[in-house]
Design a protein around this motif. Structure first.
Motif, PDB file in Angstrom:
ATOM      1  N   ASN A 168       0.833  -1.196   0.000  1.00 18.17           N
ATOM      2  CA  ASN A 168       0.000   0.000   0.000  1.00 18.17           C
ATOM      3  C   ASN A 168       0.869   1.248   0.000  1.00 18.17           C
ATOM      4  O   ASN A 168       2.065   1.192   0.330  1.00 18.17           O
ATOM      5  CB  ASN A 168      -0.905   0.011   1.238  1.00 18.17           C
ATOM      6  CG  ASN A 168      -1.890  -1.143   1.230  1.00 18.17           C
ATOM      7  OD1 ASN A 168      -2.536  -1.428   0.226  1.00 18.17           O
ATOM      8  ND2 ASN A 168      -1.999  -1.828   2.368  1.00 18.17           N
ATOM      9  N   LYS A 169       0.299   2.369  -0.351  1.00 17.44           N
ATOM     10  CA  LYS A 169       1.035   3.633  -0.299  1.00 17.44           C
ATOM     11  C   LYS A 169       1.563   3.851   1.114  1.00 17.44           C
ATOM     12  O   LYS A 169       0.852   3.617   2.090  1.00 17.44           O
ATOM     13  CB  LYS A 169       0.138   4.797  -0.719  1.00 17.44           C
ATOM     14  CG  LYS A 169      -0.170   4.824  -2.207  1.00 17.44           C
ATOM     15  CD  LYS A 169      -0.942   6.072  -2.605  1.00 17.44           C
ATOM     16  CE  LYS A 169      -1.150   6.122  -4.109  1.00 17.44           C
ATOM     17  NZ  LYS A 169      -1.884   7.338  -4.537  1.00 17.44           N
ATOM     18  N   GLY A 170       2.807   4.275   1.194  1.00 16.35           N
ATOM     19  CA  GLY A 170       3.435   4.500   2.485  1.00 16.35           C
ATOM     20  C   GLY A 170       4.184   3.297   3.024  1.00 16.35           C
ATOM     21  O   GLY A 170       4.982   3.443   3.955  1.00 16.35           O
ATOM     22  N   ASP A 171       3.917   2.110   2.469  1.00 12.88           N
ATOM     23  CA  ASP A 171       4.679   0.931   2.873  1.00 12.88           C
ATOM     24  C   ASP A 171       6.123   1.060   2.395  1.00 12.88           C
ATOM     25  O   ASP A 171       6.440   1.884   1.534  1.00 12.88           O
ATOM     26  CB  ASP A 171       4.069  -0.338   2.266  1.00 12.88           C
ATOM     27  CG  ASP A 171       2.818  -0.806   3.000  1.00 12.88           C
ATOM     28  OD1 ASP A 171       2.547  -0.290   4.098  1.00 12.88           O
ATOM     29  OD2 ASP A 171       2.113  -1.685   2.465  1.00 12.88           O
ATOM     30  N   VAL A 172       6.982   0.217   2.940  1.00 11.20           N
ATOM     31  CA  VAL A 172       8.384   0.186   2.521  1.00 11.20           C
ATOM     32  C   VAL A 172       8.616  -1.019   1.624  1.00 11.20           C
ATOM     33  O   VAL A 172       8.277  -2.142   1.985  1.00 11.20           O
ATOM     34  CB  VAL A 172       9.332   0.112   3.732  1.00 11.20           C
ATOM     35  CG1 VAL A 172      10.782   0.002   3.254  1.00 11.20           C
ATOM     36  CG2 VAL A 172       9.150   1.321   4.632  1.00 11.20           C
ATOM     37  N   VAL A 173       9.174  -0.781   0.449  1.00 10.99           N
ATOM     38  CA  VAL A 173       9.579  -1.852  -0.455  1.00 10.99           C
ATOM     39  C   VAL A 173      11.093  -1.991  -0.348  1.00 10.99           C
ATOM     40  O   VAL A 173      11.830  -1.026  -0.555  1.00 10.99           O
ATOM     41  CB  VAL A 173       9.170  -1.541  -1.909  1.00 10.99           C
ATOM     42  CG1 VAL A 173       9.732  -2.597  -2.867  1.00 10.99           C
ATOM     43  CG2 VAL A 173       7.653  -1.467  -2.026  1.00 10.99           C
TER      44      VAL A 173
END
Length: 212
Positions: A168-173
């Protein structure tokens, strides 16, 4: 985590005498990082999986690209580290290099394994639509290699597909084998945070230029 680690099949490719490395510049089969003792490679993959298990959040996704002949080995390694195995998917290349096309099948597929941590389900942004474990694109276009070439660079469309579905937006990849940085660029474009690592300074330079 979304990553494309060494498959460690360079020695296998060269031993078969296929001459693939003569057909494509900078082919992975002549790279030292894709040709170590099998026991060493498996130990490195286990150490990676165990480290990731400590870092990935509960319900987080791990996607690892891998040669089809190594799928079962990698599955066992990540399960040993504690991850829950979800599925194995296929990337089909619509325009693969037609080597030995009069002698055998054209190699046009690579696999990816999908795991979760701590529970059997995680983020899956499918909007109620059926999503197949099969994704088809062309090879990485020249426009995505403007800052330099990487022998196993994946197309941005492929990595963006996985990032958008499983985070999701804001997650860390995170990509511990970021190479030319395609996974990180996909994360940036889709509003995710990102962190990547690579031992090769030349590839890190490509990544930095692509990320701006």
């Amino acid at each position: 985590m979304l990553t494309d680690p060494p498959y460690n099949i360079g020695g296998h490719m060269k031993s078969r005498g296929s001459g693939v490395h003569r057909l494509r510049e900078n082919h992975f089969s002549i790279c030292d990082w894709d040709n170590v003792d099998e026991d060493v490679w498996e130990q490195h993959m286990l150490e990676l999986a165990e480290e990731l298990f400590e870092k990935v959040k509960t319900g987080g996704a791990v996607v690892v690209f891998m040669a089809i002949i190594k799928v079962q080995t990698l599955k066992k390694i990540f399960e040993k580290a504690g991850f829950y195995y979800k599925t194995t998917g296929i990337w089909h290349k619509k325009n693969p290099m037609p080597r030995n096309m009069n002698l055998t099948f054209i190699n046009s597929t690579e696999s990816w394994l999908y795991f979760t941590k701590g529970k059997p389900s995680g983020t899956f942004n499918n909007d109620g639509k059926a999503i197949h474990d099969y994704f088809e694109t062309g090879l990485t276009p020249k426009s995505e290699k403007a800052f330099g070439k990487h022998p196993t660079q994946k197309p941005l469309k492929l990595m963006s597909h996985l990032v958008s579905l499983l985070s999701n937006k804001g997650d860390v990849v995170c990509d511990p084998f970021c190479g030319s940085g395609t996974s990180l660029l996909a994360a940036k474009n889709l509003g995710r945070n990102y962190v990547g690592f690579d031992l090769n300074e030349e590839y890190l330079s490509i990544t930095q230029k692509r990320l701006g």
